[in-house]
Design a protein around this motif. Structure first.
Motif, PDB file in Angstrom:
ATOM      1  N   HIS A 299      35.147  53.843  39.910  1.00 19.23           N
ATOM      2  CA  HIS A 299      35.927  54.504  40.628  1.00 19.23           C
ATOM      3  C   HIS A 299      37.389  53.663  40.843  1.00 19.23           C
ATOM      4  O   HIS A 299      38.255  54.277  41.412  1.00 19.23           O
ATOM      5  N   CYS A 300      37.251  52.151  40.856  1.00 14.47           N
ATOM      6  CA  CYS A 300      38.502  51.687  41.089  1.00 14.47           C
ATOM      7  C   CYS A 300      38.964  51.032  39.692  1.00 14.47           C
ATOM      8  O   CYS A 300      38.265  50.301  38.996  1.00 14.47           O
ATOM      9  N   ALA A 301      40.410  51.103  39.501  1.00 21.25           N
ATOM     10  CA  ALA A 301      40.957  50.504  38.110  1.00 21.25           C
ATOM     11  C   ALA A 301      41.044  48.945  38.131  1.00 21.25           C
ATOM     12  O   ALA A 301      41.035  48.409  37.132  1.00 21.25           O
ATOM     13  N   GLY A 326      34.387  43.927  43.740  1.00 18.95           N
ATOM     14  CA  GLY A 326      34.648  44.115  42.237  1.00 18.95           C
ATOM     15  C   GLY A 326      35.751  43.678  41.512  1.00 18.95           C
ATOM     16  O   GLY A 326      36.176  43.406  40.501  1.00 18.95           O
ATOM     17  N   CYS A 327      36.480  42.639  42.738  1.00 22.33           N
ATOM     18  CA  CYS A 327      37.803  41.841  42.140  1.00 22.33           C
ATOM     19  C   CYS A 327      37.965  41.004  43.221  1.00 22.33           C
ATOM     20  O   CYS A 327      37.388  40.874  44.258  1.00 22.33           O
ATOM     21  N   ALA A 328      39.062  40.129  42.964  1.00 24.73           N
ATOM     22  CA  ALA A 328      39.559  39.022  43.999  1.00 24.73           C
ATOM     23  C   ALA A 328      40.342  39.830  44.976  1.00 24.73           C
ATOM     24  O   ALA A 328      40.603  38.962  46.080  1.00 24.73           O
ATOM     25  N   GLY A 330      38.807  41.831  47.467  1.00 24.30           N
ATOM     26  CA  GLY A 330      37.889  41.783  48.569  1.00 24.30           C
ATOM     27  C   GLY A 330      38.016  42.917  49.489  1.00 24.30           C
ATOM     28  O   GLY A 330      38.016  42.756  50.744  1.00 24.30           O
ATOM     29  N   CYS A 331      38.342  44.225  49.025  1.00 23.71           N
ATOM     30  CA  CYS A 331      38.579  45.343  49.919  1.00 23.71           C
ATOM     31  C   CYS A 331      37.582  45.624  50.967  1.00 23.71           C
ATOM     32  O   CYS A 331      37.761  45.996  52.130  1.00 23.71           O
ATOM     33  N   ALA A 332      36.325  45.361  50.511  1.00 29.73           N
ATOM     34  CA  ALA A 332      35.142  45.939  51.509  1.00 29.73           C
ATOM     35  C   ALA A 332      34.839  44.879  52.744  1.00 29.73           C
ATOM     36  O   ALA A 332      34.375  45.392  53.751  1.00 29.73           O
TER      37      ALA A 332
HETATM   38  S1  SF4 Z   1      37.858  44.999  45.749  1.00 32.19           S
HETATM   39 FE1  SF4 Z   1      39.540  46.653  45.840  1.00 32.19          FE
HETATM   40  S2  SF4 Z   1      40.700  46.472  44.227  1.00 32.19           S
HETATM   41 FE2  SF4 Z   1      39.018  45.274  43.914  1.00 32.19          FE
HETATM   42  S3  SF4 Z   1      37.566  46.339  42.746  1.00 32.19           S
HETATM   43 FE3  SF4 Z   1      36.812  46.496  44.907  1.00 32.19          FE
HETATM   44  S4  SF4 Z   1      37.930  48.388  45.382  1.00 32.19           S
HETATM   45 FE4  SF4 Z   1      39.115  47.762  43.504  1.00 32.19          FE
END
Ligand code: SF4
Length: 375
Positions: A299-301, A326-328, A330-332
């Motif tokens: 769901h996220c690029a 999912g990447c650096a 850290g949205c969650a």
């Molecule tokens: S941390 Fe945010 S930007 Fe990174 S993969 Fe997850 S949702 Fe996407």
């Protein structure tokens, strides 16, 4: 190829949605942390018809539909507007960044002040989109102290106080002076914002508040209510803050009168019973409650992994707070966690007792390493 994480400086709303890999993210901001049963069922139907069939509950107690096609945006906005979930004026919609304690009662101070602030939104100065307010003065004591807000109204040790984020004390106010004082503090904030300090905590680090605005000690935070039945209804959690719209619709068929939203991935089914099934978490001991995971792939690029699938597998194996990112970016989770796993290519980095931005203690971990308990 996975894109580098994107940093966005604005808060998406219904009128100005964010584009994600799976379509638009259309956010609504429930007034007073509550929506009526009719609005909630209408929202579920929109999510099922035009979105992914899920509704995200955000850490600002907002709701968002994911996966909306650009061509459907106009009709989605019209449907949400007809349900009374949007302001007619997009600018006012953007200013309505207000957390309200979910346990207010009709006629209490939290309801009175929350409604007064909604009526006086136009008196607030223009502020960066992420600036928010908290109305946290119900009889429970302050419940929202760990949740994002720059200016807070709380019950202090000796009465109502207005408090700037990160200040241990606030300004004594009365029910009559509370909202005028909040508007005054918002104007002070607007006057002191700089390109490098755009949130209250950064601003007060550079510019001390007037002395009388920090004269009254704040109360200790109240303990958050646990999941279960309360006089208000059934407090349940949504795994990762993702609500299954079909399952929520089924709750309304059993007589739920409305929804109260919290910034803690939990929602209160007013007048309802505890639901069963995997769509909700009803058990306060469920290990998924200790896990944060962003939406991740596909769901996220920017995502390098299917974070939530891995997080579900790791939840029963982890002891403390676990954050799978999912990447650096850290949205969650912006705060610390006991274990932080950051996807990078096909492997994960491991941070202990920290944030995604901290130095990892291990790198190159494969999902099989994680499932065999390497952390
Ligand atoms: S941390 Fe945010 S930007 Fe990174 S993969 Fe997850 S949702 Fe996407």
């Amino acid at each position: 190829m996975t894109a580098a994480p994107m940093v966005k400086g604005w808060c998406p709303g219904a009128y100005k949605p964010m584009m994600s890999v799976d379509g638009l993210v259309v956010r609504i901001r429930p007034r007073m942390a509550r929506i009526e049963a009719e609005q909630a069922t209408g929202l579920c139907e929109v999510a099922l018809q035009y979105g992914s069939g899920h509704i995200d509950l955000t850490n600002r107690a907002n709701l968002q539909i994911r996966g909306v096609a650009e061509a459907d945006h106009e009709v989605v906005v019209a449907r949400l507007g007809a349900l009374g979930l949007l302001d007619a004026d997009p600018e006012m919609e953007g200013r309505r960044n207000i957390l309200v304690t979910p346990f207010w009662e009709g006629g209490d101070l939290a309801e009175t002040l929350g409604l007064e602030l909604l009526e006086r939104l136009a008196e607030l100065p223009r502020l960066p989109a992420k600036i928010g307010f908290a109305i946290d003065c119900a009889d429970t004591g302050p419940l929202l102290t760990q949740d994002p807000a720059d200016i807070r109204l709380e019950q202090g040790a000796d009465g109502l106080i207005l408090r700037a984020e990160d200040c241990p004390a606030g300004r004594a106010v009365t029910p009559e002076t509370a909202i005028p004082a909040l508007i005054e503090m918002a104007q002070w904030l607007a006057d002191h914002i700089t390109p490098d300090a755009r949130r209250m905590s950064a601003v007060v680090a550079n510019s001390p508040l007037p002395e009388e605005w920090t004269a009254v000690k704040a109360s200790a935070p109240a303990t958050r209510p646990v999941l279960g039945l309360s006089p208000f209804g059934a407090l349940v959690a949504a795994p990762f803050g993702q609500i299954d719209a079909q399952a929520l619709l089924a709750c309304f068929a059993t007589g739920v009168k409305g929804l109260r939203l919290t910034p803690w991935r939990a929602l209160l089914l007013e007048g309802g019973q505890m639901p069963s099934g995997p769509a909700f978490i009803a058990n306060p001991a469920d290990p998924l409650l200790r896990v944060d995971a962003c939406v991740g792939a596909p769901h996220c690029a920017s995502a390098h992994a299917q974070t939530r699938i891995l997080a579900r597998q790791l939840a029963p194996l982890s002891k403390g707070r676990l954050h799978v990112s999912g990447c650096a970016k850290g949205c969650a989770r912006s705060g610390t966690a006991d274990v932080v796993l950051i996807a990078q290519g096909d492997t994960f980095s491991l941070v202990k007792d920290g944030r995604v931005s901290d130095t990892p203690v291990k790198t190159g971990l494969r999902p099989t390493d994680l499932l065999t308990g390497v952390f």
